[in-house]
Design a protein around this motif. Structure first.
Motif, PDB file in Angstrom:
ATOM      1  N   ALA A  89     -65.980 -72.053  -2.912  1.00 45.12           N
ATOM      2  CA  ALA A  89     -67.005 -73.096  -3.084  1.00 45.12           C
ATOM      3  C   ALA A  89     -66.461 -74.249  -3.927  1.00 45.12           C
ATOM      4  O   ALA A  89     -65.636 -74.059  -4.830  1.00 45.12           O
ATOM      5  CB  ALA A  89     -68.246 -72.514  -3.747  1.00 45.12           C
ATOM      6  N   ASP A  90     -66.927 -75.435  -3.641  1.00 48.75           N
ATOM      7  CA  ASP A  90     -66.611 -76.586  -4.478  1.00 48.75           C
ATOM      8  C   ASP A  90     -67.161 -76.332  -5.875  1.00 48.75           C
ATOM      9  O   ASP A  90     -68.324 -75.931  -6.027  1.00 48.75           O
ATOM     10  CB  ASP A  90     -67.260 -77.838  -3.879  1.00 48.75           C
ATOM     11  N   PRO A  91     -66.353 -76.527  -6.927  1.00 47.65           N
ATOM     12  CA  PRO A  91     -66.841 -76.267  -8.292  1.00 47.65           C
ATOM     13  C   PRO A  91     -68.126 -77.014  -8.635  1.00 47.65           C
ATOM     14  O   PRO A  91     -68.916 -76.548  -9.461  1.00 47.65           O
ATOM     15  CB  PRO A  91     -65.674 -76.734  -9.179  1.00 47.65           C
ATOM     16  N   ALA A  92     -68.344 -78.154  -8.003  1.00 47.48           N
ATOM     17  CA  ALA A  92     -69.559 -78.931  -8.277  1.00 47.48           C
ATOM     18  C   ALA A  92     -70.770 -78.363  -7.563  1.00 47.48           C
ATOM     19  O   ALA A  92     -71.891 -78.818  -7.786  1.00 47.48           O
ATOM     20  CB  ALA A  92     -69.345 -80.386  -7.861  1.00 47.48           C
ATOM     21  N   ASP A  93     -70.549 -77.373  -6.707  1.00 46.61           N
ATOM     22  CA  ASP A  93     -71.651 -76.850  -5.895  1.00 46.61           C
ATOM     23  C   ASP A  93     -71.700 -75.323  -5.963  1.00 46.61           C
ATOM     24  O   ASP A  93     -72.069 -74.663  -5.003  1.00 46.61           O
ATOM     25  CB  ASP A  93     -71.469 -77.311  -4.438  1.00 46.61           C
ATOM     26  N   GLU A  94     -71.342 -74.751  -7.095  1.00 47.56           N
ATOM     27  CA  GLU A  94     -71.363 -73.297  -7.237  1.00 47.56           C
ATOM     28  C   GLU A  94     -72.799 -72.795  -7.348  1.00 47.56           C
ATOM     29  O   GLU A  94     -73.668 -73.458  -7.918  1.00 47.56           O
ATOM     30  CB  GLU A  94     -70.557 -72.871  -8.459  1.00 47.56           C
ATOM     31  N   LEU A  95     -73.033 -71.616  -6.801  1.00 45.14           N
ATOM     32  CA  LEU A  95     -74.331 -70.961  -6.898  1.00 45.14           C
ATOM     33  C   LEU A  95     -74.136 -69.595  -7.555  1.00 45.14           C
ATOM     34  O   LEU A  95     -73.072 -68.978  -7.424  1.00 45.14           O
ATOM     35  CB  LEU A  95     -74.949 -70.777  -5.505  1.00 45.14           C
TER      36      LEU A  95
END
Length: 453
Positions: free
Chosen positions: A243-249
């Motif tokens: 996942a993109d670090p800016a979009d982690e869940l």
């Protein structure tokens, strides 16, 4: 005297099912067409293996055993050379990484180190499914390792289909969310027939084969539903690191407040596939007949002792050395690798846009989803995507893919294919997409009759 023989019907029924033979077939067709560009294997890129110094990693782990665990040099060497405990020798490092990277705070003894994630799946299924009335729900389509393990253990499967068709992506890989209303109905139907949904297998981040990612609201609802209907969630963490670090869940396990989630992970994608090291996190308390409680992990370790005895301590030491060198963080190891996979995925999607769309027109009969991470893109074709079509594609167009039907419980997926971009270099992705465009053009020809189904 004639040698003793067997009929197929003398063997376990699962051994006659095509899903268990799909990997062998793909390996064979790759050997048959060595010049073909293959979007089939969901394997890690080999570039990240080139600079590994196995000796140095073993030395790092030996130093850890001496400095942190107080072992002398001879005792540290013996730990790596002997069988070792069934539970594992890097449990503390795995638990520490989960705490650091995901906020999953479990004791070391809640972790069992396994021979890849595949063994973890078998152990968890064998432990949790004690009755013939226990059913395993799976998000459909599903990773064949889990469905295959269930079939070998004679565990009935309940497919929970994705609610949306491929090609309707929301831009974040969120198409194909599991139909939780259907799951809720399946739980109630099972109870009405004297059975129960015991667990749901789900890969919340960029699943294999669909590339689907569960949004935060779906994760919350899934946990509430597990509480409401009294089932476990078997969370597969394999692809979350992409996942993109800016979009982690958050992981399901980190959100779990009531012990509903058993977490399954692997170091194959993020570290080293040849080590065959995975893990399972099972901190659920199990009350014995004498009133004492032990974590579910204790029982998994006992099962493991009867299956593989232990996971190779030397292989664990290599992974342990990688974790130590990265400050105890799996995320730190995965950062560079994740960038490669996000690059490859973006290249594949752009190449499909550039080559396929112009070749087929503004409303192409071939569609695909657009995941934001993971290894896979899922395409829908206007014809049946079976092994015969794959062979034709390899012979005439020099490109390989994986039929999606093998990933479906029951019928389904017969007009869909999976493209994996993880193993390829950028130039191969571009050339492979151009070859796919030529193949898709033949499928869209007016004189080609689409078979039924």
């Amino acid at each position: 005297m004639e040698p003793a023989g067997l009929k197929q019907t003398d063997l376990h029924p699962a051994l006659g099912e095509p899903e268990l033979d799909s990997v062998r077939f793909l390996n064979e067709i790759m050997k048959r067409y060595p010049e073909a560009i293959s979007f089939a294997p969901g394997a890690p890129h080999t570039a990240h293996l080139d600079d590994l110094d196995i000796g140095a990693l073993l030395d790092t782990f030996r130093a850890h055993l001496r400095e942190r665990r107080g072992l002398g040099p001879a005792a540290a060497d013996r730990l790596l050379l002997e069988y070792g405990p069934s539970r594992g020798v890097i449990n503390d490092l795995v638990a520490g990484a989960l705490r650091l990277d995901h906020g999953i705070d479990v004791p070391d003894d809640a972790v069992v180190v396994t021979v890849g994630a595949q063994e973890a799946m078998v152990l968890v299924l064998r432990a949790l499914f004690a009755s013939a009335g226990d059913l395993l729900a799976v998000v459909n389509p599903c990773y064949v390792g889990m469905t295959g393990a269930a079939r070998l253990l004679d565990i009935p499967l309940v497919p929970v289909d994705e609610a949306d068709p491929p090609g309707t992506a929301d831009g974040n890989g969120g198409d194909g969310m599991p139909d939780l209303d259907r799951l809720e109905r399946a739980c109630r139907d099972a109870r009405a027939s004297g059975r129960r949904i015991r667990a749901l297998y789900v890969a919340p981040d960029f699943s294999n084969p669909s590339g689907v990612r569960l949004d935060l609201a779906t994760r919350h609802r899934l946990l509430r539903l597990a509480d409401q209907e009294d089932f476990f969630l078997l969370e597969d963490m394999a692809y979350g690191f992409t996942a993109d670090p800016a979009d982690e869940l958050p992981t399901l396990k980190s959100m779990d407040e009531h012990g509903r989630v058993v977490c399954i992970g692997t170091f194959a994608k993020i570290c080293l596939p040849g080590a065959r090291v995975g893990f399972v996190v099972a901190d659920q308390p199990v009350r014995g007949a004498d009133g004492t409680t032990r974590p579910l992990a204790d029982h998994l370790a006992a099962l493991k002792g009867m299956v593989t005895v232990n996971t190779s301590p030397i292989c664990q030491a290599v992974i342990g050395g990688m974790l130590l060198a990265a400050g105890g963080s799996m995320a730190a190891i995965g950062r560079e690798r994740a960038a490669t996979y996000r690059r490859n995925l973006a290249l594949l999607l752009r190449a499909l846009d550039e080559h396929v769309a112009p070749a087929l027109g503004p409303e192409p009969p071939v569609t695909w989803n657009r995941p934001a991470g993971g290894f896979f893109v899922r395409c829908r074709l206007p014809v049946r995507a079976d092994t015969a079509l794959l062979d034709t594609c390899a012979a005439e167009h020099g490109v390989l893919w994986t039929p999606m039907s093998a990933f479906h419980v029951g019928s389904g997926g017969d007009r869909e294919i999976r493209l994996s971009c993880s193993y390829l270099d950028p130039d191969e992705i571009g050339e492979g997409a151009a070859r796919l465009a030529g193949f898709f053009r033949t499928l869209a020809a007016p004189d080609r009759a689409a078979p039924p189904g």
